[in-house]
Motif scaffolding. Structure first.
Motif, mmCIF file in Angstrom:
data_model
loop_
_atom_site.group_PDB
_atom_site.id
_atom_site.type_symbol
_atom_site.label_atom_id
_atom_site.label_comp_id
_atom_site.label_asym_id
_atom_site.label_seq_id
_atom_site.Cartn_x
_atom_site.Cartn_y
_atom_site.Cartn_z
ATOM 1 N N ASN A 74 25.332 49.532 53.630
ATOM 2 C CA ASN A 74 25.507 48.082 53.646
ATOM 3 C C ASN A 74 25.803 47.514 52.263
ATOM 4 O OD1 ASN A 74 25.083 47.888 56.405
ATOM 5 N ND2 ASN A 74 22.887 47.548 56.205
ATOM 6 N N ALA A 75 25.607 48.314 51.229
ATOM 7 C CA ALA A 75 25.901 47.869 49.862
ATOM 8 C C ALA A 75 27.263 48.359 49.385
ATOM 9 C CB ALA A 75 24.816 48.362 48.908
ATOM 10 N N TYR A 76 28.057 48.957 50.281
ATOM 11 C CA TYR A 76 29.347 49.503 49.852
ATOM 12 C C TYR A 76 30.280 48.419 49.314
ATOM 13 C CZ TYR A 76 33.903 51.640 49.765
ATOM 14 O OH TYR A 76 35.134 52.077 49.354
ATOM 15 N N GLY A 77 30.086 47.177 49.747
ATOM 16 C CA GLY A 77 30.943 46.109 49.249
ATOM 17 C C GLY A 77 30.943 46.013 47.731
ATOM 18 N N VAL A 78 29.835 46.358 47.094
ATOM 19 C CA VAL A 78 29.759 46.359 45.627
ATOM 20 C C VAL A 78 30.697 47.422 45.071
ATOM 21 C CG1 VAL A 78 28.271 46.738 43.629
ATOM 22 C CG2 VAL A 78 27.396 45.514 45.628
ATOM 23 N N TYR A 79 30.630 48.617 45.646
ATOM 24 C CA TYR A 79 31.529 49.684 45.223
ATOM 25 C C TYR A 79 32.987 49.316 45.503
ATOM 26 C CZ TYR A 79 27.763 53.102 44.425
ATOM 27 O OH TYR A 79 26.679 53.780 43.935
ATOM 28 N N ASN A 80 33.242 48.741 46.683
ATOM 29 C CA ASN A 80 34.606 48.372 47.048
ATOM 30 C C ASN A 80 35.202 47.396 46.039
ATOM 31 O OD1 ASN A 80 36.678 48.466 49.413
ATOM 32 N ND2 ASN A 80 36.421 46.284 49.024
ATOM 33 N N ASP A 81 34.432 46.384 45.669
ATOM 34 C CA ASP A 81 34.883 45.401 44.687
ATOM 35 C C ASP A 81 35.116 46.052 43.322
ATOM 36 O OD1 ASP A 81 35.250 42.754 43.433
ATOM 37 O OD2 ASP A 81 33.290 43.169 42.538
ATOM 38 N N PHE A 82 34.213 46.940 42.909
ATOM 39 C CA PHE A 82 34.339 47.607 41.606
ATOM 40 C C PHE A 82 35.550 48.538 41.585
ATOM 41 C CE2 PHE A 82 33.325 50.988 38.546
ATOM 42 C CZ PHE A 82 33.049 50.231 37.414
ATOM 43 N N LEU A 206 22.890 47.379 41.750
ATOM 44 C CA LEU A 206 24.157 48.033 41.417
ATOM 45 C C LEU A 206 25.068 47.115 40.606
ATOM 46 C CD1 LEU A 206 24.912 49.858 44.806
ATOM 47 C CD2 LEU A 206 24.176 50.902 42.659
ATOM 48 N N ASN A 207 25.163 45.850 40.988
ATOM 49 C CA ASN A 207 25.985 44.902 40.221
ATOM 50 C C ASN A 207 25.450 44.736 38.803
ATOM 51 O OD1 ASN A 207 28.226 43.825 41.761
ATOM 52 N ND2 ASN A 207 26.717 42.957 43.171
ATOM 53 N N ALA A 208 24.123 44.654 38.669
ATOM 54 C CA ALA A 208 23.529 44.499 37.331
ATOM 55 C C ALA A 208 23.786 45.736 36.477
ATOM 56 C CB ALA A 208 22.027 44.244 37.462
ATOM 57 N N TRP A 209 23.703 46.901 37.073
ATOM 58 C CA TRP A 209 23.917 48.141 36.325
ATOM 59 C C TRP A 209 25.397 48.375 36.018
ATOM 60 C CZ3 TRP A 209 20.220 51.138 40.097
ATOM 61 C CH2 TRP A 209 18.888 50.859 39.745
ATOM 62 N N PHE A 210 26.261 48.182 37.017
ATOM 63 C CA PHE A 210 27.697 48.457 36.820
ATOM 64 C C PHE A 210 28.312 47.537 35.776
ATOM 65 C CE2 PHE A 210 28.487 50.252 41.391
ATOM 66 C CZ PHE A 210 27.605 51.270 41.121
ATOM 67 N N HIS A 211 27.913 46.279 35.804
ATOM 68 C CA HIS A 211 28.539 45.287 34.927
ATOM 69 C C HIS A 211 27.659 44.935 33.731
ATOM 70 C CE1 HIS A 211 31.624 44.659 38.004
ATOM 71 N NE2 HIS A 211 30.649 44.621 38.896
ATOM 72 N N GLY A 215 26.529 50.492 32.646
ATOM 73 C CA GLY A 215 27.829 50.937 33.107
ATOM 74 C C GLY A 215 27.737 51.657 34.448
ATOM 75 N N PHE A 216 28.893 52.043 34.977
ATOM 76 C CA PHE A 216 28.977 52.623 36.321
ATOM 77 C C PHE A 216 28.229 53.936 36.440
ATOM 78 C CE2 PHE A 216 31.326 55.430 39.297
ATOM 79 C CZ PHE A 216 31.061 54.750 40.483
ATOM 80 N N HIS A 217 28.500 54.887 35.554
ATOM 81 C CA HIS A 217 27.946 56.227 35.703
ATOM 82 C C HIS A 217 26.424 56.256 35.567
ATOM 83 C CE1 HIS A 217 32.220 57.020 34.547
ATOM 84 N NE2 HIS A 217 32.091 57.867 35.556
ATOM 85 N N ASP A 296 32.095 31.964 40.580
ATOM 86 C CA ASP A 296 31.647 32.694 39.403
ATOM 87 C C ASP A 296 31.186 34.102 39.816
ATOM 88 O OD1 ASP A 296 29.829 33.759 37.355
ATOM 89 O OD2 ASP A 296 30.026 31.790 36.426
ATOM 90 N N PRO A 297 31.745 35.155 39.171
ATOM 91 C CA PRO A 297 31.370 36.528 39.539
ATOM 92 C C PRO A 297 29.869 36.778 39.510
ATOM 93 C CG PRO A 297 33.283 36.559 38.101
ATOM 94 C CD PRO A 297 32.804 35.132 38.151
ATOM 95 N N THR A 298 29.166 36.152 38.558
ATOM 96 C CA THR A 298 27.717 36.346 38.483
ATOM 97 C C THR A 298 27.037 35.890 39.767
ATOM 98 O OG1 THR A 298 27.792 35.990 36.089
ATOM 99 C CG2 THR A 298 25.639 35.811 37.162
ATOM 100 N N LEU A 299 27.519 34.789 40.341
ATOM 101 C CA LEU A 299 26.971 34.287 41.597
ATOM 102 C C LEU A 299 27.518 35.071 42.778
ATOM 103 C CD1 LEU A 299 25.236 32.199 43.036
ATOM 104 C CD2 LEU A 299 27.206 30.645 43.032
ATOM 105 N N ALA A 300 28.796 35.447 42.716
ATOM 106 C CA ALA A 300 29.420 36.194 43.809
ATOM 107 C C ALA A 300 28.736 37.533 44.029
ATOM 108 C CB ALA A 300 30.907 36.408 43.522
ATOM 109 N N PHE A 301 28.184 38.108 42.953
ATOM 110 C CA PHE A 301 27.507 39.399 43.068
ATOM 111 C C PHE A 301 26.292 39.330 43.999
ATOM 112 C CE2 PHE A 301 29.075 40.722 38.583
ATOM 113 C CZ PHE A 301 30.310 41.037 39.123
#
Length: 452
Positions: A74-82, A206-211, A215-217, A296-301
């Protein structure tokens, strides 16, 4: 496992009616019961405790498993956007990236054909442990992938995670049937709400870590460590009530031939295929849509987290009334409302509209997800065949998950033409609701009751 509220006498009456309607159809021996009386640990199936500290610990263990596994889906949308905006932008289109999530969803559902039968046969620990090990391994593989290398992500996340989650999904939910009967739908709702809860916390992290600074890895590595700890705890809490069955189960093909002669069951399967074709479109694309609308991406996350927060409520409240009104009577209006909400995405342009949609869609899509197992169980003649019926149904359902979001991604195109995937997804979900209504009508006539 996974039966809404069918009393023993009603099951026997249904069995007799269906046998008369089936005529000379040979019934597979294992369909009568995959759990023989002599194979139980604490008495026969009629001695299900329906509560107690051990039973509720199992529900909590299943909840944690769902937080980790299906919650990650259900969290794949974060990966999809990234992937669309940063990681695979030079080498892959939106449709190609959507295949990662859709193949994962297809395998999550389709592997149930094997895991459902294996669970009925008593291989609970093998399925749960094997799925957990593969899940964590694949996350670490994603963490060492390289940007613009599509095949690495597809193999680890699309195929690997899909198989891992699919292996453990039915056993983790099905074990609740060893401890609950009258309150089974409520217990299942509480357990499956874990996937929505996971879909709430995973996107935020995931959004907090990726951005952020990690970072992603490093973010994926941290996520893998967290998931490993939760899976170990869930394994400690879950304990099957029955040992391996001494009776040899019939072949899947024989069960398939028998089940597919049941017309309400077939129409219900068609409904799940159509529904899943469109149901995940808003879940996978909501965050991307919010950013493209200028939020705003911060809110969209947080949009996915809010959607899944609504789904937590949607997976609990409807299951509290399933035993009174019936699984089909609850799921039909929920799916019809979800289809209308899909069309409403075209009118969403601002922050309030996005947040209201996320809450409402999360609630009604969550209602569908949580009431689906009890709905499948209503079509079964006894508890022993529910695992097989669920596995077969989810296998076909997976086909809808496989093609639905890639079609939506292709219709969206690189020009982001939102009305085309919205129309496709909304019509698919509405047709699915109509199939459920048709199946409900046929079953109500067979059972001679409207509370189904």
């Amino acid at each position: 496992m996974l039966e809404a509220s069918i009393e023993a006498k009603q099951e026997l009456d249904l069995e007799r009616r269906f046998a008369n309607e089936a005529g000379s159809v040979e019934k597979p021996s294992a369909i009568v019961s995959d759990v023989s009386p002599e194979s139980t640990v604490e008495g026969d199936e009629n001695d299900i405790p329906d509560g107690g500290w051990r039973a509720w610990l199992v529900v909590f263990g299943a909840f944690l498993n769902q937080v980790t596994t299906f919650g990650y889906t259900n969290a794949y949308g974060v990966y999809n956007d990234f992937y669309v905006r940063e990681y695979l932008v030079e080498t892959s289109t939106s449709s190609q990236i959507s295949w990662i999530g859709s193949v994962q969803l297809w395998l999550v559902l389709s592997v149930g054909l094997v895991s459902g039968r294996a669970f009925d046969a008593g291989y609970f620990y093998a399925l749960i442990v094997g799925g957990a090990v593969l899940f964590v391994f694949c996350l670490f593989m994603i963490s060492i992938s390289e940007a613009e290398h599509y095949y690495q992500i597809f193999l680890a996340q699309g195929i690997g995670l899909g198989i891992a989650i699919g292996i453990s999904y039915i056993p983790a939910v099905g074990i609740i049937g060893h401890y609950f009967r009258k309150r089974r739908a409520l217990a299942i709702g509480l357990a499956t709400s874990g996937s929505a809860f996971g879909g709430t916390i995973h996107p935020i992290m995931l959004n907090a870590w990726f951005h952020g600074s990690w970072g992603f890895h490093s973010g994926v590595k941290a996520s893998a460590g967290l998931c490993a700890g939760l899976l170990i705890l869930s394994l400690i809490l879950m304990k099957p009530r029955y040992p391996k069955n001494k009776r040899k189960a019939s072949s899947t093909l024989k069960s398939l031939r028998y089940f597919l002669r049941d017309m309400p069951y077939v129409i219900m399967i068609l409904g799940t295929v159509l529904t899943i074709c469109g149901l995940y479109y808003p879940i996978f694309f909501l965050q991307l849509n919010a950013i493209k609308n200028g939020i705003d991406p911060t809110l969209a996350f947080y949009t996915l987290a809010i959607l899944n927060g609504g789904s937590v409520i949607g997976r609990i409240l409807p299951n509290m009334i399933v035993h009174k009104f019936g699984a089909f009577n609850v799921i039909v209006p929920s799916v019809y409302i979800a289809s209308i909400l899909v069309f409403c995405t075209l009118a969403i342009k601002d922050v309030p509209g996005t947040m209201i949609f996320a809450i409402l869609y999360g609630f009604f899509s969550g209602s569908y997800a949580s009431v689906l197992p009890p709905m499948i169980a209503v079509t079964a003649e006894n508890d022993g065949e529910i695992g097989a019926r669920m596995g077969i149904c989810l296998t076909f359902t997976g086909l809808g998950g496989l093609i639905g979001t890639p079609i939506a991604g292709a219709l969206l195109s690189t020009s982001f033409i939102w009305w085309r995937p919205t129309l496709f997804s909304g019509i698919a979900v509405m047709c699915g609701a109509t199939c459920f209504f048709t199946a409900r009508t046929l079953l109500a006539k067979r059972k001679q009751t409207n509370w189904i």
